[in-house]
Design a protein around this motif. Sequence first.
Motif, PDB file in Angstrom:
ATOM      1  N   LEU A   1    -117.577 -59.798  10.465  1.00 39.89           N
ATOM      2  CA  LEU A   1    -117.104 -61.211   9.771  1.00 39.89           C
ATOM      3  C   LEU A   1    -117.230 -62.596  10.547  1.00 39.89           C
ATOM      4  O   LEU A   1    -118.286 -63.932  10.510  1.00 39.89           O
ATOM      5  N   ILE A   2    -116.453 -62.651  11.474  1.00 41.23           N
ATOM      6  CA  ILE A   2    -116.341 -63.649  12.624  1.00 41.23           C
ATOM      7  C   ILE A   2    -117.648 -63.707  13.696  1.00 41.23           C
ATOM      8  O   ILE A   2    -117.249 -64.847  13.501  1.00 41.23           O
ATOM      9  N   SER A   3    -118.460 -63.247  13.645  1.00 44.82           N
ATOM     10  CA  SER A   3    -119.053 -63.138  14.928  1.00 44.82           C
ATOM     11  C   SER A   3    -120.287 -63.480  13.976  1.00 44.82           C
ATOM     12  O   SER A   3    -120.921 -64.403  14.975  1.00 44.82           O
ATOM     13  N   PHE A   4    -120.685 -62.827  12.875  1.00 43.96           N
ATOM     14  CA  PHE A   4    -122.081 -63.509  11.753  1.00 43.96           C
ATOM     15  C   PHE A   4    -121.660 -64.827  11.451  1.00 43.96           C
ATOM     16  O   PHE A   4    -122.411 -65.575  12.007  1.00 43.96           O
ATOM     17  N   GLY A   5    -120.104 -65.378  11.195  1.00 48.41           N
ATOM     18  CA  GLY A   5    -120.166 -67.302  11.034  1.00 48.41           C
ATOM     19  C   GLY A   5    -120.744 -67.640  11.556  1.00 48.41           C
ATOM     20  O   GLY A   5    -120.718 -68.280  11.502  1.00 48.41           O
TER      21      GLY A   5
ATOM     22  N   LEU B   1    -122.334 -55.645   9.410  1.00 46.94           N
ATOM     23  CA  LEU B   1    -122.043 -56.285   8.593  1.00 46.94           C
ATOM     24  C   LEU B   1    -123.401 -56.471   7.830  1.00 46.94           C
ATOM     25  O   LEU B   1    -124.984 -56.556   8.732  1.00 46.94           O
ATOM     26  N   LYS B   2    -124.174 -54.909   6.894  1.00 52.60           N
ATOM     27  CA  LYS B   2    -125.333 -55.501   6.163  1.00 52.60           C
ATOM     28  C   LYS B   2    -126.016 -55.743   5.900  1.00 52.60           C
ATOM     29  O   LYS B   2    -125.163 -57.351   5.118  1.00 52.60           O
ATOM     30  N   ASP B   3    -127.167 -55.981   5.064  1.00 56.43           N
ATOM     31  CA  ASP B   3    -128.059 -56.867   5.012  1.00 56.43           C
ATOM     32  C   ASP B   3    -127.472 -57.750   3.961  1.00 56.43           C
ATOM     33  O   ASP B   3    -127.657 -58.834   3.641  1.00 56.43           O
ATOM     34  N   LYS B   4    -127.099 -56.838   2.753  1.00 54.72           N
ATOM     35  CA  LYS B   4    -126.509 -57.557   1.504  1.00 54.72           C
ATOM     36  C   LYS B   4    -125.116 -57.819   1.735  1.00 54.72           C
ATOM     37  O   LYS B   4    -125.286 -59.545   1.031  1.00 54.72           O
ATOM     38  N   GLY B   5    -124.448 -57.886   2.767  1.00 51.70           N
ATOM     39  CA  GLY B   5    -123.170 -58.597   2.941  1.00 51.70           C
ATOM     40  C   GLY B   5    -123.801 -59.742   3.531  1.00 51.70           C
ATOM     41  O   GLY B   5    -122.957 -60.711   3.249  1.00 51.70           O
TER      42      GLY B   5
ATOM     43  N   ILE C   1    -114.333 -66.702   4.677  1.00 56.20           N
ATOM     44  CA  ILE C   1    -114.056 -65.291   5.131  1.00 56.20           C
ATOM     45  C   ILE C   1    -113.230 -64.547   4.424  1.00 56.20           C
ATOM     46  O   ILE C   1    -112.854 -63.741   3.856  1.00 56.20           O
ATOM     47  N   PHE C   2    -111.788 -65.821   4.706  1.00 55.82           N
ATOM     48  CA  PHE C   2    -110.771 -65.705   3.401  1.00 55.82           C
ATOM     49  C   PHE C   2    -111.299 -65.668   1.905  1.00 55.82           C
ATOM     50  O   PHE C   2    -110.630 -64.587   1.072  1.00 55.82           O
TER      51      PHE C   2
END
Length: 315
Positions: free
Chosen positions: A178-182, A256-260, A233-234
Amino acid sequence: MYERKKEISLGNIKIDIINKKNGHVLVGKVDLNKRFLEFVSQKEILLHFFNHYGYYVGTYYPREHLNSGYIILKQAEHYLDENKRIILASKIVEGSCKNILNVIKYYKNRGKDLGKIEENIILLYKKIEKCNKVNELMAIEGNIRDIYYKAFDEIISNEDFIFNQRTRRPPQNELNALISFGNSLFYVLVLGEIYKTHLDPRIGYLHATNFRRFTLNLDISEIFKPIIIDRLIFTLLSKKMITKSDFEEDMGGILLKDKGKRVFIEEFDRRLKKTINHRQLGRKVSYRRLIRMELYKLEKHLIGESEFEPYVSRW
């Protein structure tokens, strides 16, 4: 940030196109012809490429239309002069640290046991003004981040999302994914905002200007990531908008999947549109606008109009 999202197919190749006000994010594999690139260049549109796994690949950057030779010379001057560079680099780390502390205080006031972490970050913050080398600043910034990340498990309080340590390419657990994608989304957002100013994104101050394509967007991102990406994220995890089922093992890590990704992007968009009261302007401004204003403040610093002071949240 994202006006709409659509999925198109080119033969047996499927790509996601996420339309943005300051560019387009393309996720997947796609071939672009010269006519298309000419079109986006004429429209001054940036294309940000992410591969199937959500990793940022690069940006198609049209010919600069607002770049000022004078501002670029001033950017270079403030980079090459160590005294001038350290002033800007220190301000960036100070702004990042203050916003990190505000995140800590926010959750501490809501019953999270973060007192010791807050104390340790404050001790490091006091060392920033004593630094006279950028590599010393980078070390302090890294240490602050390491301590800050220890707060994530307490804030999130979810056994499915344990931090352990910061891992990248590939991230080794769901929280790191999540951190990397964000962060990747935020870097291209800031890049798009820089494109609307006279600044050159290739000249940063905290991050060294070298063969890396862009660095100024990384600098400005440091100031805002705690209050935009980390808080997002939180929120996503506390409201269970993203759960463990939204991830998959691939490339030797967790992705992270596409939906996420779609959920993250939609909430990212809402966060950027959120407005806050700006004390100096006496009116409400969006987080997106705050980022552009940060760049304008940097321009004024470079030409000697006013000293750069990073944005610090007031909540």
